[in-house]
Enzyme design. Structure first.
Site, PDB file in Angstrom:
ATOM      1  N   SER A 180       0.814  -1.219   0.000  1.00 38.17           N
ATOM      2  CA  SER A 180       0.000   0.000   0.000  1.00 38.17           C
ATOM      3  C   SER A 180       0.846   1.267   0.000  1.00 38.17           C
ATOM      4  CB  SER A 180      -0.899  -0.001   1.240  1.00 38.17           C
ATOM      5  OG  SER A 180      -1.561   1.235   1.380  1.00 38.17           O
TER       6      SER A 180
ATOM      7  N   TYR B 254      -2.168   5.139  -4.289  1.00 40.74           N
ATOM      8  CA  TYR B 254      -3.340   5.988  -4.094  1.00 40.74           C
ATOM      9  C   TYR B 254      -3.001   7.309  -4.765  1.00 40.74           C
ATOM     10  CZ  TYR B 254      -6.007   3.150  -0.722  1.00 40.74           C
ATOM     11  OH  TYR B 254      -6.777   2.183  -0.124  1.00 40.74           O
TER      12      TYR B 254
ATOM     13  N   THR C 168      -5.156   2.091  -7.272  1.00 42.45           N
ATOM     14  CA  THR C 168      -6.460   1.811  -6.663  1.00 42.45           C
ATOM     15  C   THR C 168      -7.420   2.960  -6.961  1.00 42.45           C
ATOM     16  OG1 THR C 168      -5.526   0.429  -4.939  1.00 42.45           O
ATOM     17  CG2 THR C 168      -7.676   1.407  -4.478  1.00 42.45           C
TER      18      THR C 168
ATOM     19  N   LYS D 288      -7.000  -1.178  -9.957  1.00 44.95           N
ATOM     20  CA  LYS D 288      -7.700  -1.944  -8.915  1.00 44.95           C
ATOM     21  C   LYS D 288      -9.067  -1.341  -8.640  1.00 44.95           C
ATOM     22  CE  LYS D 288      -6.967  -3.779  -4.196  1.00 44.95           C
ATOM     23  NZ  LYS D 288      -7.678  -3.073  -3.134  1.00 44.95           N
TER      24      LYS D 288
ATOM     25  N   HIS E 253     -12.764  -4.036  -2.680  1.00 45.26           N
ATOM     26  CA  HIS E 253     -12.028  -3.520  -1.532  1.00 45.26           C
ATOM     27  C   HIS E 253     -12.461  -4.236  -0.247  1.00 45.26           C
ATOM     28  CE1 HIS E 253      -9.411   0.166  -0.720  1.00 45.26           C
ATOM     29  NE2 HIS E 253      -9.600  -0.279   0.497  1.00 45.26           N
TER      30      HIS E 253
ATOM     31  N   ARG F 270      -7.677  -9.309   4.642  1.00 42.01           N
ATOM     32  CA  ARG F 270      -7.816  -9.561   6.084  1.00 42.01           C
ATOM     33  C   ARG F 270      -7.109 -10.833   6.552  1.00 42.01           C
ATOM     34  NH1 ARG F 270     -12.756  -7.603   4.366  1.00 42.01           N
ATOM     35  NH2 ARG F 270     -13.509  -5.649   5.295  1.00 42.01           N
TER      36      ARG F 270
HETATM   37  C1  FNR Z   1      -7.476  -2.735   2.690  1.00 39.68           C
HETATM   38  N1  FNR Z   1      -7.503  -2.605   1.303  1.00 39.68           N
HETATM   39  C2  FNR Z   1      -6.672  -1.693   0.696  1.00 39.68           C
HETATM   40  N2  FNR Z   1      -6.627  -1.597  -0.665  1.00 39.68           N
HETATM   41  C3  FNR Z   1      -5.778  -0.742  -1.273  1.00 39.68           C
HETATM   42  O1  FNR Z   1      -5.751  -0.692  -2.494  1.00 39.68           O
HETATM   43  N3  FNR Z   1      -4.960   0.055  -0.513  1.00 39.68           N
HETATM   44  C4  FNR Z   1      -4.964   0.031   0.830  1.00 39.68           C
HETATM   45  O2  FNR Z   1      -4.208   0.756   1.476  1.00 39.68           O
HETATM   46  C5  FNR Z   1      -5.867  -0.841   1.474  1.00 39.68           C
HETATM   47  N4  FNR Z   1      -5.951  -0.882   2.833  1.00 39.68           N
HETATM   48  C6  FNR Z   1      -6.719  -1.846   3.457  1.00 39.68           C
HETATM   49  C7  FNR Z   1      -6.699  -1.946   4.842  1.00 39.68           C
HETATM   50  C8  FNR Z   1      -7.413  -2.957   5.469  1.00 39.68           C
HETATM   51  C9  FNR Z   1      -7.358  -3.070   6.964  1.00 39.68           C
HETATM   52  C10 FNR Z   1      -8.155  -3.885   4.699  1.00 39.68           C
HETATM   53  C11 FNR Z   1      -8.888  -5.032   5.347  1.00 39.68           C
HETATM   54  C12 FNR Z   1      -8.192  -3.766   3.337  1.00 39.68           C
HETATM   55  C13 FNR Z   1      -8.288  -3.532   0.477  1.00 39.68           C
HETATM   56  C14 FNR Z   1      -7.498  -4.800   0.179  1.00 39.68           C
HETATM   57  O3  FNR Z   1      -6.447  -4.527  -0.721  1.00 39.68           O
HETATM   58  C15 FNR Z   1      -8.371  -5.881  -0.445  1.00 39.68           C
HETATM   59  O4  FNR Z   1      -9.043  -5.355  -1.571  1.00 39.68           O
HETATM   60  C16 FNR Z   1      -9.386  -6.466   0.526  1.00 39.68           C
HETATM   61  O5  FNR Z   1      -8.848  -6.598   1.817  1.00 39.68           O
HETATM   62  C17 FNR Z   1      -9.834  -7.834   0.021  1.00 39.68           C
HETATM   63  O6  FNR Z   1     -10.837  -8.350   0.807  1.00 39.68           O
HETATM   64  P1  FNR Z   1     -10.596  -9.385   2.016  1.00 39.68           P
HETATM   65  O7  FNR Z   1      -9.538 -10.381   1.580  1.00 39.68           O
HETATM   66  O8  FNR Z   1     -10.158  -8.570   3.186  1.00 39.68           O
HETATM   67  O9  FNR Z   1     -11.941  -9.959   2.185  1.00 39.68           O
END
Ligand code: FNR
Length: 373
Positions: free
Chosen positions: A115, A139, A165, A247, A271, A324
């Protein structure tokens, strides 16, 4: 002695919860609106079964996948999780979760998408990756010069591609975080890429070391880019010769526009149900894959097990991300915890393929799956 780590998702989440305060736990566990969207992500996998085939010679499996000219040993990758930098309470060096993620990638060969919101600067993270390729997730700030600087740094640090993203130009409606007034305080702990950036620093009156509060406010003003549109795609594409992925793309028309604009890959995701409420992900994947017409499609959202990994591959994903699950791993035991989670996912995916009679990812086609009403 350290108790053995749990073997499945609910156990990882529970073990992580025991290590985190409520604000951090809710930040990771929670999502948009009534959280129907993230629950639906998980249920979407339960509506598919895998048709077992016998005597097919699947005693040995090959789970590797081809992506941008690299052969990746693992079809699973770590999705970008901002703030993972401060989720590693149980590690030996708390506050360096991004380094733990990079060490996990190095130890397992599981690629990571890192990230923009890191607690350590991307150069330090890249130094921990070993031979495992990693991607930098951008971002896009509302300052083109800063975006360009991030991409130049990611190239110099050796990242294998840039993932832009698109679904987070502002933060989703997340009741748990609103209740805790958690945002953007949590993110503000993970601004190392901004605070170390020459372009960002040049816009401040005082350095982030002298006045971190003012620097965090400058970040909040720079972070989002609500005006970003398809008109900006040519600029994004022109930023780098590295593979460029978008994304958050889930509609076939958006896939075609992206492809026409010269991107190298699509990353289909909602996301994890944290941003656009009620947006499906897995159910939209097949049409995204069809529209991509051979271009790689990464997928995440709701993957909780190795079985889910197999299903997403069968629906056409080139590689399958988890957010997660490995985040809980970092929380429950730093790099050792995340390694354990990924090894469980990979071992279960491997065994699932074997017992169902499929020896390679290429054999996981759509007709392997059966719809469960
Ligand atoms: C994310 N996600 C995310 N995506 C992204 O592009 N940049 C980011 O900084 C973050 N930060 C982030 C923090 C936390 C705590 C979570 C849980 C998720 C989204 C992540 O890349 C991804 O799309 C999802 O987490 C996928 O879903 P599951 O596997 O958590 O169900």
């Amino acid at each position: 002695t350290m108790p053995a780590f749990p073997m499945e998702y609910a156990g990882w989440e529970a073990a992580a919860r025991a290590q985190l305060d409520d604000v951090m736990y809710d930040y990771v566990a929670g999502g948009a609106g009534d959280e129907f969207t993230q629950d639906a992500n998980v249920r979407a996998f339960q509506r598919w079964g895998i048709t077992p085939r016998m005597l097919s010679g699947a005693a040995e499996r090959d789970l590797s996948v081809e992506l941008f000219g690299h052969r990746f040993a693992s079809p699973v990758f770590m999705a970008p999780v901002g703030v993972v930098g401060v989720m590693d309470a149980a590690s030996e060096t708390p506050g360096h979760g991004d380094l733990e993620v990079a060490r996990t990638a190095a130890a397992t060969g599981v690629p990571a998408v890192m990230s923009t919101l890191m607690q350590d600067p991307m150069e330090a993270v890249a130094a921990e990756l070993g031979d495992t390729p990693a991607f930098f997730q951008l971002y896009t700030p509302n300052d083109r010069e800063l975006a360009e600087s991030f991409v130049r740094r990611a190239e110099a640090a050796g990242f294998a591609g840039i993932v832009v993203t698109l679904d987070t130009w502002t933060l989703g409606w997340r009741p748990r975080d609103l209740q805790h007034a958690a945002m953007p305080q949590l993110q503000a702990k993970c601004l190392a890429n901004y605070f170390s950036d020459p372009v960002f620093r040049a816009k401040l009156d005082k350095t982030p070391e002298e006045d971190p509060g003012a620097a965090a406010i400058q970040w909040a003003l720079t972070f989002g880019n609500p005006g970003l549109s398809w008109d900006d795609l040519a600029w994004l594409r022109g930023l780098t010769d590295l593979p460029l992925l978008l994304k958050g793309i889930c509609h076939p028309d958006d896939v075609r526009r992206a492809k026409d604009g010269g991107v190298d890959g699509i990353y289909c995701s909602n996301h994890g149900g944290r941003q656009a409420a009620s947006a499906p992900a897995l159910d939209l994947l097949p049409d995204v894959v069809t529209a991509a017409d051979g271009m790689p499609v990464l997928f995440d959202s709701g993957v909780r097990s190795g079985v889910d990994v197999v299903k997403a591959l069968a629906l056409g994903a080139t590689a399958v991300g988890v957010g997660r699950p490995y985040g809980w791993g970092i929380a429950m035991g730093g790099a050792a915890g995340a390694q354990h989670v990924l090894q469980c996912l990979l071992a279960e995916a491997d065994l699932t393929m074997g017992l169902n009679g499929y020896a390679s990812v290429a054999e996981l086609t759509r007709d392997v799956l059966v719809r469960i009403p």
